[in-house]
Design an enzyme around this catalytic site. Structure first.
Site, PDB file in Angstrom:
ATOM      1  N   MET A 125       0.733  -1.203   0.062  1.00  0.00           N
ATOM      2  CA  MET A 125       0.142   0.177   0.177  1.00  0.00           C
ATOM      3  C   MET A 125       0.981   1.270   0.068  1.00  0.00           C
ATOM      4  SD  MET A 125      -2.875  -0.858   3.006  1.00  0.00           S
ATOM      5  CE  MET A 125      -3.524  -2.587   3.193  1.00  0.00           C
ATOM      6  N   GLY A 131       1.633   7.481   2.881  1.00  0.00           N
ATOM      7  CA  GLY A 131       1.720   6.792   4.048  1.00  0.00           C
ATOM      8  C   GLY A 131       0.272   6.412   4.399  1.00  0.00           C
ATOM      9  N   ALA A 178     -10.349   8.855  -3.196  1.00  0.00           N
ATOM     10  CA  ALA A 178     -10.593   7.252  -2.766  1.00  0.00           C
ATOM     11  C   ALA A 178     -11.350   6.629  -4.011  1.00  0.00           C
ATOM     12  CB  ALA A 178     -11.889   7.213  -1.750  1.00  0.00           C
ATOM     13  N   GLU A 242      -6.836  -6.072  10.338  1.00  0.00           N
ATOM     14  CA  GLU A 242      -5.204  -5.690  10.436  1.00  0.00           C
ATOM     15  C   GLU A 242      -5.055  -5.045  11.762  1.00  0.00           C
ATOM     16  OE1 GLU A 242      -1.916  -2.906   8.136  1.00  0.00           O
ATOM     17  OE2 GLU A 242      -3.820  -3.430   7.237  1.00  0.00           O
ATOM     18  N   ARG A 243      -5.628  -3.959  12.116  1.00  0.00           N
ATOM     19  CA  ARG A 243      -5.668  -3.226  13.406  1.00  0.00           C
ATOM     20  C   ARG A 243      -5.671  -4.032  14.692  1.00  0.00           C
ATOM     21  NH1 ARG A 243      -7.993   1.963   9.809  1.00  0.00           N
ATOM     22  NH2 ARG A 243      -6.044   2.484   9.369  1.00  0.00           N
ATOM     23  N   GLU A 367      -1.955   9.044  15.697  1.00  0.00           N
ATOM     24  CA  GLU A 367      -2.895  10.203  15.090  1.00  0.00           C
ATOM     25  C   GLU A 367      -3.980  10.003  14.257  1.00  0.00           C
ATOM     26  OE1 GLU A 367       1.003  10.993  16.888  1.00  0.00           O
ATOM     27  OE2 GLU A 367       0.699   9.935  14.819  1.00  0.00           O
TER      28      GLU A 367
END
Length: 377
Positions: A125, A131, A178, A242-243, A367
């Site tokens: 990604m 990022g 997006a 994923e998180r 953040e």
């Protein structure tokens, strides 16, 4: 060793599986991985043979078809051991993209090898100028007859040097934002696909993290994963797991940092008594233990909700935020209790401390996690 005696989300079969995971993880040559910056394929295949890889892959494609709680066991044990092996990325992230969005042909081609460890995967990604903001990516795939031509570059890609298959995010329209992002399957043998250097990182020395380059890579139509221009929705749908996976790993590493600090302070002597006997040490350890107690309770809640399909994106973001920040705090506190020894690489706490820093960055920075949680309020 992780104490799971008070946890209620795992059953007896999972307890037996955890012992298998500990045995395989215990056989990892982590010192070699730290030196060489890569995990040998034999380790991947040993994990596959023992059933550690891709527990969620359905039986039709060579897997056991289990829920995420089995993945969590692997995540916990790998992180507690202090290994940087990239199994969790393959099992918790890449496999689910193929399961959820892959065609029958794509699943048959790739999933069985991912389960056995003969196929190593990555997902690309991040770019040099994009990022956490995935909408800013510049890598582009343009129509070429029935297929595509892929051009661009990616960076900070875990398993990048080893990967046989890479899911690549690319823009498929000129429109920004997006819209117009698609996902493609790139094979290691595809002409025009090259790898840069194995990146020199602060921590996580035990796995390979790479730059990837795509120069006019010709991809047939069947390399598109899911719907054309539907990539951003797919990415957002998969990011909660994923998180959560990162949160699980953070909690395991935080527990190991605490355990190392207890062991060291009870053994180390200063001014005629053990370091553990000083009130400051006991209060610091008490603070750490309280945070771990809260962390394990929260983690088990989050895993249970995810298994039921109830964990929201905001909840997963909050979990990633809290556990990554807590991991770094506890690793830093544990290193401080080691004194000068903690700054020496021969002590495991040094590696845990180094490795902990990136968890507040990858998978979305702290953040960004705060912004996502705030949007749900």
């Amino acid at each position: 060793m992780l104490d799971t005696s008070t946890r209620v989300i795992f059953d007896e079969d999972q307890a037996a599986f955890r012992e298998t995971v500990r045995r395989i993880v215990g056989d990892l040559d982590m010192e070699r991985h730290e030196r060489e910056g890569i995990v040998e394929r034999e380790a991947w295949e040993a994990a596959g043979a023992a059933g550690l890889l891709c527990p969620g892959v359905p039986e039709a494609y060579g897997g056991p078809g289990l829920d995420f709680s089995w993945n969590a066991i692997v995540d916990e044990e790998v992180s507690y051991a202090g290994s940087a092996v990239g199994w969790t990325l393959q099992s918790d992230i890449v496999a689910d993209y193929l399961i959820a969005y892959g065609s029958e042909e794509q699943k048959q081609r790739w999933l069985p090898g991912m389960v056995t460890g003969k196929v190593i995967t990555a997902i690309a990604m991040t770019e040099p100028a994009a990022g956490s903001d995935l909408q800013g990516m510049k890598t582009i795939a343009r129509r070429d007859g029935n297929g595509w031509r892929l051009n661009g570059s990616k960076t900070y890609i875990t398993n990048g040097q080893s990967a046989d298959l890479v899911i690549v995010c690319a823009r498929t329209t000129e429109e920004g934002g997006a819209r117009g992002i698609s996902l493609f399957l790139v094979d290691r043998e595809d002409e025009g696909f090259t790898r840069g250097r194995n990146l020199d990182k602060i921590g996580l020395h035990g796995n390979d993290t790479s730059e990837l380059f795509f120069s006019d890579v010709a991809l047939p139509a069947d390399r598109l994963l899911g719907q054309e221009n539907g990539g951003f929705v797919m990415l957002m749908s998969q990011l909660p797991q994923e998180r959560l996976s990162i949160a699980v790993q953070c909690q395991g590493a935080a527990q190991r940092a605490f355990d190392l600090a207890v062991e060291f302070t009870k053994d180390r002597k200063a001014f005629g008594k053990t370091v553990f006997e000083f009130q400051n040490t006991r209060f610091t350890l008490a603070d750490m233990k309280a945070r771990l107690q809260v962390g394990w309770a929260h983690l088990d809640w989050a895993i249970a909700r995810h298994v039921k399909g109830q964990l929201t994106a905001a909840e997963a973001s909050a979990a990633k935020l809290w556990h990554s920040e807590t991991q770094f705090q506890l690793c830093d506190m544990a290193l401080q209790l080691h004194g000068g020894a903690g700054y020496m690489n021969e002590y495991p706490i040094a590696r845990l401390w180094r490795d902990s820093r990136v968890a507040r960055i990858y998978g979305g920075t702290s953040e960004i996690m705060k912004e996502l949680v705030a949007r749900s309020i």
